[in-house]
Design a protein around this motif. Structure first.
Motif, short mmCIF file in Angstrom:
data_model
loop_
_atom_site.label_atom_id
_atom_site.label_comp_id
_atom_site.label_asym_id
_atom_site.label_seq_id
_atom_site.Cartn_x
_atom_site.Cartn_y
_atom_site.Cartn_z
N ALA A 115 -5.12 4.99 3.38
CA ALA A 115 -4.83 3.56 3.44
C ALA A 115 -3.42 3.29 3.94
N ALA A 116 -2.45 4.07 3.47
CA ALA A 116 -1.07 3.88 3.91
C ALA A 116 -0.91 4.20 5.39
N SER A 117 -1.64 5.20 5.88
CA SER A 117 -1.59 5.54 7.31
C SER A 117 -2.09 4.38 8.15
N VAL A 118 -3.18 3.76 7.69
CA VAL A 118 -3.71 2.60 8.41
C VAL A 118 -2.72 1.45 8.37
N SER A 119 -2.12 1.22 7.20
CA SER A 119 -1.17 0.12 7.05
C SER A 119 0.04 0.31 7.97
N VAL A 120 0.57 1.53 8.00
CA VAL A 120 1.72 1.80 8.86
C VAL A 120 1.33 1.67 10.34
N GLY A 121 0.11 2.12 10.67
CA GLY A 121 -0.35 2.01 12.05
C GLY A 121 -0.49 0.57 12.50
N VAL A 122 -0.89 -0.32 11.59
CA VAL A 122 -1.10 -1.73 11.94
C VAL A 122 0.21 -2.52 11.85
N ARG A 123 0.98 -2.32 10.78
CA ARG A 123 2.16 -3.14 10.51
C ARG A 123 3.47 -2.49 10.93
N GLY A 124 3.44 -1.20 11.20
CA GLY A 124 4.67 -0.49 11.49
C GLY A 124 5.27 0.13 10.24
N MET A 125 6.36 0.83 10.42
CA MET A 125 7.00 1.52 9.31
C MET A 125 7.55 0.53 8.28
N PRO A 126 7.45 0.86 6.99
CA PRO A 126 8.01 -0.02 5.97
C PRO A 126 9.53 0.06 5.95
N ILE A 156 0.83 -1.20 0.00
CA ILE A 156 0.00 0.00 0.00
C ILE A 156 0.87 1.25 0.00
N VAL A 157 1.92 1.25 0.80
CA VAL A 157 2.84 2.38 0.78
C VAL A 157 3.52 2.50 -0.59
N ALA A 158 3.83 1.36 -1.21
CA ALA A 158 4.40 1.39 -2.55
C ALA A 158 3.43 2.03 -3.54
N GLY A 159 2.14 1.73 -3.38
CA GLY A 159 1.14 2.37 -4.23
C GLY A 159 1.09 3.87 -4.03
N LEU A 160 1.21 4.32 -2.78
CA LEU A 160 1.22 5.75 -2.49
C LEU A 160 2.43 6.43 -3.12
N VAL A 161 3.59 5.79 -3.02
CA VAL A 161 4.80 6.36 -3.63
C VAL A 161 4.60 6.49 -5.14
N SER A 162 4.03 5.46 -5.77
CA SER A 162 3.81 5.47 -7.21
C SER A 162 2.83 6.57 -7.60
N PHE A 163 1.71 6.63 -6.91
CA PHE A 163 0.69 7.62 -7.24
C PHE A 163 1.18 9.03 -6.95
N GLY A 164 1.91 9.19 -5.85
CA GLY A 164 2.43 10.52 -5.51
C GLY A 164 3.40 11.03 -6.55
#
Length: 314
Positions: free
Chosen positions: A216-227, A41-49
């Motif tokens: 979505a990335a904020s939720v992912s980081v909150g649940v899984r921790g920093m990538p 999900i963070v990878a998707g944010l980097v791509s879209f950003g």
């Protein structure tokens, strides 16, 4: 609604094939990026950003794009543009997130056939109800047969021991992405007609998609921790640029092809490019070589049998 100038069918179909090829390349780039940072999900944010930054620069540089952006803003402010026309990017966010989660594991070919199924089924439905900018498109035998061939490519990809080696949820996510891609193409095409600017429709798509991915990335980081730390290879950040190119192209040509034919041409480009990518860069899991060759052959047949609809309609 702005009238759409006629575009030769071979040129429009060639654009659809190019969209598919760019989608396949983007899937592998985002898939590898997702594996490297251990967060799709963070990878998707980097791509879209990254794509959004490029698009903003292009919009500011081109007078016609700036004019379209002004029309878009006025339409949003006066509420003459329906809210649903602004949400195509949400499906783009689903696509790039799915690429980051699954394509690095499944390979581009197996990811693509899941997308094929979603695009084909939803493309037929959207054309039939007249949701896309081409209006209501009749469900002719050629179009139905083309959709059936596209789904047959999915069946080929799932033969053998692919299912036993792949979790079901990894196969369902690409299907959902394919449904979203069809809806995004139709929605962006309608918005491009409304503001007379495919570039502005693409900008809105990236703004909406980036907003969704930030949450979505904020939720992912909150649940899984920093990538993991971001890699240094520049090519891993080209996914957003490819997304900008194919979303813009799709918004421009969907009125000439209809949602289904755009999807079928895209399928041909995706499968052909994805097979080449997977042969040169084998994934951890994926179809056998004979399956790859048969998938491409069936995809070509799906486009060929759907083409007579364009001739009859023209």
């Amino acid at each position: 609604m702005t009238a759409t100038r006629s575009l030769p069918a071979p040129l429009a179909l060639g654009g659809a094939v190019a969209i598919g090829a760019m989608t396949a390349i983007q899937a592998r780039i985002n898939g590898v990026l997702g594996v490297r940072i251990d967060d799709g999900i963070v990878a998707g944010l980097v791509s879209f950003g990254a794509g959004l930054v490029v698009l903003i620069v292009v919009t500011l540089a081109l007078p016609s794009a700036r004019t379209g952006a002004v029309r878009l803003w006025r339409g949003i402010r006066t509420r003459t543009i329906p809210n649903w026309m602004l949400l195509g990017g949400a499906c783009g966010a689903l696509t790039v997130s799915t690429q980051g989660v699954t394509a690095g594991v499944l390979g581009v070919s197996l990811f693509t056939v899941g997308v094929v199924a979603g695009q084909t089924v939803h493309g037929l439905v959207l054309d039939r109800i007249g949701f896309g900018p081409a209006g209501v498109v009749a469900v002719t035998p050629g179009r139905v047969l083309g959709g059936a061939f596209a789904l047959a490519a999915v069946g080929v990809s799932l033969s053998g021991d692919v299912i036993s080696r792949t979790p079901l949820w990894l196969l369902l996510l690409p299907f959902a992405a394919g449904v979203g891609i069809a809806w995004q193409a139709a929605t962006n095409g309608r918005l491009a007609q409304r503001v007379s600017s495919p570039m502005s429709a693409t900008l809105m798509s990236f703004v909406a998609g980036t907003a969704v991915l930030i949450v979505a990335a904020s939720v992912s980081v909150g649940v899984r921790g920093m990538p993991n730390a971001l890699p240094v290879e520049p090519w891993l950040y080209l996914g957003g640029l490819l997304g900008f190119a194919y979303i813009l192209l799709g918004a421009a040509i969907v009125a000439h092809t209809g949602v289904l034919l755009l999807g079928l041409g895209s399928v041909l480009g995706q499968l052909t490019a994805s097979v080449a990518i997977d042969l040169l860069w084998p994934p951890a899991s994926g179809p056998a070589h004979w399956q790859l060759a048969l998938m491409v052959a069936v995809a070509v047949a799906s486009v060929v049998v759907a083409l007579p609809w364009r001739r009859r309609r023209r």
